[in-house]
Design an enzyme around this catalytic site. Structure first.
Site, PDB file in Angstrom:
ATOM      1  N   SER A   1       0.837  -1.199   0.000  1.00 37.32           N
ATOM      2  CA  SER A   1       0.000   0.000   0.000  1.00 37.32           C
ATOM      3  C   SER A   1       0.872   1.250   0.000  1.00 37.32           C
ATOM      4  O   SER A   1       1.988   1.235   0.534  1.00 37.32           O
ATOM      5  CB  SER A   1      -0.846  -0.025   1.275  1.00 37.32           C
ATOM      6  OG  SER A   1      -1.399   1.232   1.515  1.00 37.32           O
TER       7      SER A   1
ATOM      8  N   TYR B   1      -1.658  -1.286  10.851  1.00 38.57           N
ATOM      9  CA  TYR B   1      -1.940  -1.838   9.520  1.00 38.57           C
ATOM     10  C   TYR B   1      -0.753  -1.572   8.584  1.00 38.57           C
ATOM     11  O   TYR B   1      -0.238  -2.490   7.921  1.00 38.57           O
ATOM     12  CB  TYR B   1      -3.219  -1.221   8.941  1.00 38.57           C
ATOM     13  CG  TYR B   1      -3.346  -1.423   7.450  1.00 38.57           C
ATOM     14  CD1 TYR B   1      -3.584  -2.683   6.918  1.00 38.57           C
ATOM     15  CD2 TYR B   1      -3.208  -0.343   6.559  1.00 38.57           C
ATOM     16  CE1 TYR B   1      -3.679  -2.879   5.545  1.00 38.57           C
ATOM     17  CE2 TYR B   1      -3.306  -0.529   5.193  1.00 38.57           C
ATOM     18  CZ  TYR B   1      -3.534  -1.799   4.686  1.00 38.57           C
ATOM     19  OH  TYR B   1      -3.617  -1.993   3.327  1.00 38.57           O
TER      20      TYR B   1
ATOM     21  N   LYS C   1       2.229  -4.098   6.538  1.00 39.23           N
ATOM     22  CA  LYS C   1       2.640  -4.055   5.119  1.00 39.23           C
ATOM     23  C   LYS C   1       4.161  -3.874   5.016  1.00 39.23           C
ATOM     24  O   LYS C   1       4.833  -4.523   4.210  1.00 39.23           O
ATOM     25  CB  LYS C   1       1.935  -2.920   4.385  1.00 39.23           C
ATOM     26  CG  LYS C   1       0.441  -3.122   4.222  1.00 39.23           C
ATOM     27  CD  LYS C   1       0.120  -4.288   3.313  1.00 39.23           C
ATOM     28  CE  LYS C   1      -1.353  -4.609   3.233  1.00 39.23           C
ATOM     29  NZ  LYS C   1      -1.644  -5.924   2.656  1.00 39.23           N
TER      30      LYS C   1
HETATM   31  P1  NAD Z   1     -10.833  -6.914   1.234  1.00 39.98           P
HETATM   32  O1  NAD Z   1     -10.987  -6.908   2.714  1.00 39.98           O
HETATM   33  O2  NAD Z   1     -12.027  -6.642   0.403  1.00 39.98           O
HETATM   34  O3  NAD Z   1     -10.216  -8.319   0.766  1.00 39.98           O
HETATM   35  C1  NAD Z   1      -9.308  -9.054   1.559  1.00 39.98           C
HETATM   36  C2  NAD Z   1      -9.808 -10.499   1.597  1.00 39.98           C
HETATM   37  O4  NAD Z   1      -8.910 -11.279   2.408  1.00 39.98           O
HETATM   38  C3  NAD Z   1     -11.198 -10.624   2.228  1.00 39.98           C
HETATM   39  O5  NAD Z   1     -12.055 -11.320   1.341  1.00 39.98           O
HETATM   40  C4  NAD Z   1     -10.956 -11.412   3.522  1.00 39.98           C
HETATM   41  O6  NAD Z   1     -12.042 -12.253   3.832  1.00 39.98           O
HETATM   42  C5  NAD Z   1      -9.671 -12.174   3.211  1.00 39.98           C
HETATM   43  N1  NAD Z   1      -8.842 -12.521   4.379  1.00 39.98           N
HETATM   44  C6  NAD Z   1      -8.380 -11.678   5.347  1.00 39.98           C
HETATM   45  N2  NAD Z   1      -7.640 -12.370   6.227  1.00 39.98           N
HETATM   46  C7  NAD Z   1      -7.604 -13.671   5.811  1.00 39.98           C
HETATM   47  C8  NAD Z   1      -7.003 -14.856   6.294  1.00 39.98           C
HETATM   48  N3  NAD Z   1      -6.279 -14.866   7.420  1.00 39.98           N
HETATM   49  N4  NAD Z   1      -7.177 -16.005   5.604  1.00 39.98           N
HETATM   50  C9  NAD Z   1      -7.916 -16.037   4.475  1.00 39.98           C
HETATM   51  N5  NAD Z   1      -8.520 -14.942   3.959  1.00 39.98           N
HETATM   52  C10 NAD Z   1      -8.360 -13.771   4.623  1.00 39.98           C
HETATM   53  O7  NAD Z   1      -9.648  -5.903   0.893  1.00 39.98           O
HETATM   54  P2  NAD Z   1      -9.210  -5.294  -0.509  1.00 39.98           P
HETATM   55  O8  NAD Z   1      -9.607  -3.868  -0.528  1.00 39.98           O
HETATM   56  O9  NAD Z   1      -9.611  -6.182  -1.599  1.00 39.98           O
HETATM   57  O10 NAD Z   1      -7.633  -5.331  -0.318  1.00 39.98           O
HETATM   58  C11 NAD Z   1      -6.846  -6.430  -0.735  1.00 39.98           C
HETATM   59  C12 NAD Z   1      -5.408  -6.227  -0.272  1.00 39.98           C
HETATM   60  O11 NAD Z   1      -4.940  -4.981  -0.776  1.00 39.98           O
HETATM   61  C13 NAD Z   1      -5.251  -6.154   1.244  1.00 39.98           C
HETATM   62  O12 NAD Z   1      -4.046  -6.802   1.607  1.00 39.98           O
HETATM   63  C14 NAD Z   1      -5.172  -4.682   1.522  1.00 39.98           C
HETATM   64  O13 NAD Z   1      -4.437  -4.403   2.677  1.00 39.98           O
HETATM   65  C15 NAD Z   1      -4.455  -4.178   0.280  1.00 39.98           C
HETATM   66  N6  NAD Z   1      -4.729  -2.758  -0.017  1.00 39.98           N
HETATM   67  C16 NAD Z   1      -6.019  -2.330  -0.128  1.00 39.98           C
HETATM   68  C17 NAD Z   1      -6.286  -0.978  -0.359  1.00 39.98           C
HETATM   69  C18 NAD Z   1      -7.704  -0.455  -0.459  1.00 39.98           C
HETATM   70  O14 NAD Z   1      -7.896   0.753  -0.297  1.00 39.98           O
HETATM   71  N7  NAD Z   1      -8.715  -1.271  -0.707  1.00 39.98           N
HETATM   72  C19 NAD Z   1      -5.216  -0.062  -0.506  1.00 39.98           C
HETATM   73  C20 NAD Z   1      -3.917  -0.539  -0.414  1.00 39.98           C
HETATM   74  C21 NAD Z   1      -3.689  -1.897  -0.157  1.00 39.98           C
END
Ligand code: NAD
Ligand code: UDP
Length: 332
Positions: free
Chosen positions: A124, A148, A152
């Site tokens: 991120s 958080y 990362k």
């Molecule tokens: P999201 O929460 O929609 O998707 C993450 C998925 O991971 C969820 O479906 C959740 O059920 C699953 N999950 C979490 N912990 C788990 C575990 N221990 N075992 C199995 N499944 C697990 O989030 P997103 O927005 O799709 O983000 C995806 C990735 O991108 C994340 O790592 C997040 O930190 C990163 N990210 C997101 C953003 C944003 O703004 N959406 C920005 C930067 C980085």
């Protein structure tokens, strides 16, 4: 290719799974549904005509992860799974360290056991902390302001150490800016439970009158209009970036970081105005105090991702605000 997508039922993961299936890749999803719903699987099938293999398991359970690798010959892993709410991570740091770090350690160990050493990791822009200069380049200093972000950054360090120990690994670290929007089918998108933390889901809930008004966190930043500036990227563009990153890790043996953003910074007021114009709906707002931990401006220099991955965004800000709104209208 057989591609394991952890967190493939989530917001960014599900859009990426759609792109992979449309590219004729075989997809295996691991997700414990802690922040997603099972009906996403049917929706993925509706869009693509294909159903990926799905394992509802927690990555923190290493034996179960091991079984998935025994059942499938996996060529490359895209690792999305993780908890992502900044505020919650401040309240429950151990939960965040436990979930995000243990799951990643398990995954890496199992990958190593099965000689699968190609990985695309969801990082991120939060790892840049409060950047001294803009736009943000990949070699800027890294720091974090919340648990958080620390997860990362720690994972990035782990991956670099792993690569140093064994250069057979090939790892792409993708630093996302602010993903919004939804798939144009409006079958998948972002619809957080409760009161959203992020700007676009909040604006959408105000537009559909589930919330009364938007609170704009400060109008006294050193920005074009005093409100915070971010680099919003359409989730479909972001998803496509993962296919480029997969190509990269399959054809090289290195570890590298790439910004996935558009390079454009928009203020909160600009987001509200564009949303109102495009969707022809009012979004009442109030200016309130700054949110603690927020930075004034954050936007990418996308040059390196373009040069190294051939990644470029195609969708406009208008597409983003339209698709965010239409998704909710279709899934209220
Ligand atoms: P999201 O929460 O929609 O998707 C993450 C998925 O991971 C969820 O479906 C959740 O059920 C699953 N999950 C979490 N912990 C788990 C575990 N221990 N075992 C199995 N499944 C697990 O989030 P997103 O927005 O799709 O983000 C995806 C990735 O991108 C994340 O790592 C997040 O930190 C990163 N990210 C997101 C953003 C944003 O703004 N959406 C920005 C930067 C980085
Ligand atoms: N923001 C806001 N009101 C909200 C949510 C966010 O004014 O209800 C602002 C926030 O201060 C920041 C921008 O919108 O300037 C983007 O915030 P978001 O939480 O979506 O992303 P991040 O801050 O993590 O980049």
């Amino acid at each position: 290719m057989n591609i394991l997508v952890t967190g493939g039922m989530g917001f960014i993961g599900s859009h990426t799974v759609v792109e992979l299936l449309e590219n004729n890749d075989e997809v295996i999803i691991i997700d414990n549904l802690i922040n997603s719903k099972i009906d996403v699987l049917d929706k993925i099938e509706k869009i693509t005509g294909k159903k990926p293999a799905f394992y509802q398991i927690n990555l923190c359970d290493k034996d179960l992860v091991e079984k998935v690798f025994s059942n499938h010959q996996i060529d490359v892993v895209i690792h999305f799974a993780g908890l992502k709410a900044v505020g919650e991570s401040v309240e429950k740091p151990l939960l965040y360290y436990q979930n995000n770090l243990i799951s990643t350690l398990n995954l890496l160990e199992v990958m190593k056991n099965h000689n699968c050493k190609k990985l695309v990791f969801s990082s991120s822009a939060t790892v840049y902390g409060s950047p001294k200069f803009l736009p943000i380049k990949e070699d800027f200093p890294l720091s974090t302001t919340n648990p958080y972000g620390s997860t990362k950054l720690f994972i990035e360090h782990m991956l670099k150490d792993l690569y140093t120990s064994d250069p057979e690994w090939s790892i792409a670290i993708l630093r996302y800016f602010n993903p919004i929007g939804a798939h144009p089918s409006y079958l998948i998108g972002e619809n957080p439970n409760g009161i959203p933390n992020n700007l676009m889901p909040y604006i959408v809930k105000v537009a559909i009158k589930q919330l009364d008004h938007l609170n704009i966190f400060g109008n006294d930043y050193q920005t074009k209009d005093g409100t915070g500036v971010r680099d919003y990227i359409h989730v479909v563009d972001l998803a496509k970036g993962h296919l480029k990153a997969v190509q990269k890790v399959m054809t090289t043996n290195k570890i590298d970081c790439y910004n996935l953003g558009t390079g454009n910074g928009y203020s909160v007021l600009e987001m509200v105005e564009t949303f109102e114009q495009v969707n022809n709906i009012e979004v009442p707002y109030q200016i309130v105090a700054r949110r603690s931990g927020d930075i004034a401006q954050c936007y990418a220099d996308p040059t390196y991702a373009k040069q190294e991955l051939g990644f470029e965004c195609e969708k406009t800000l208008e597409d983003m605000v339209k698709d965010s709104y239409q998704y909710i209208i279709n899934n209220k």
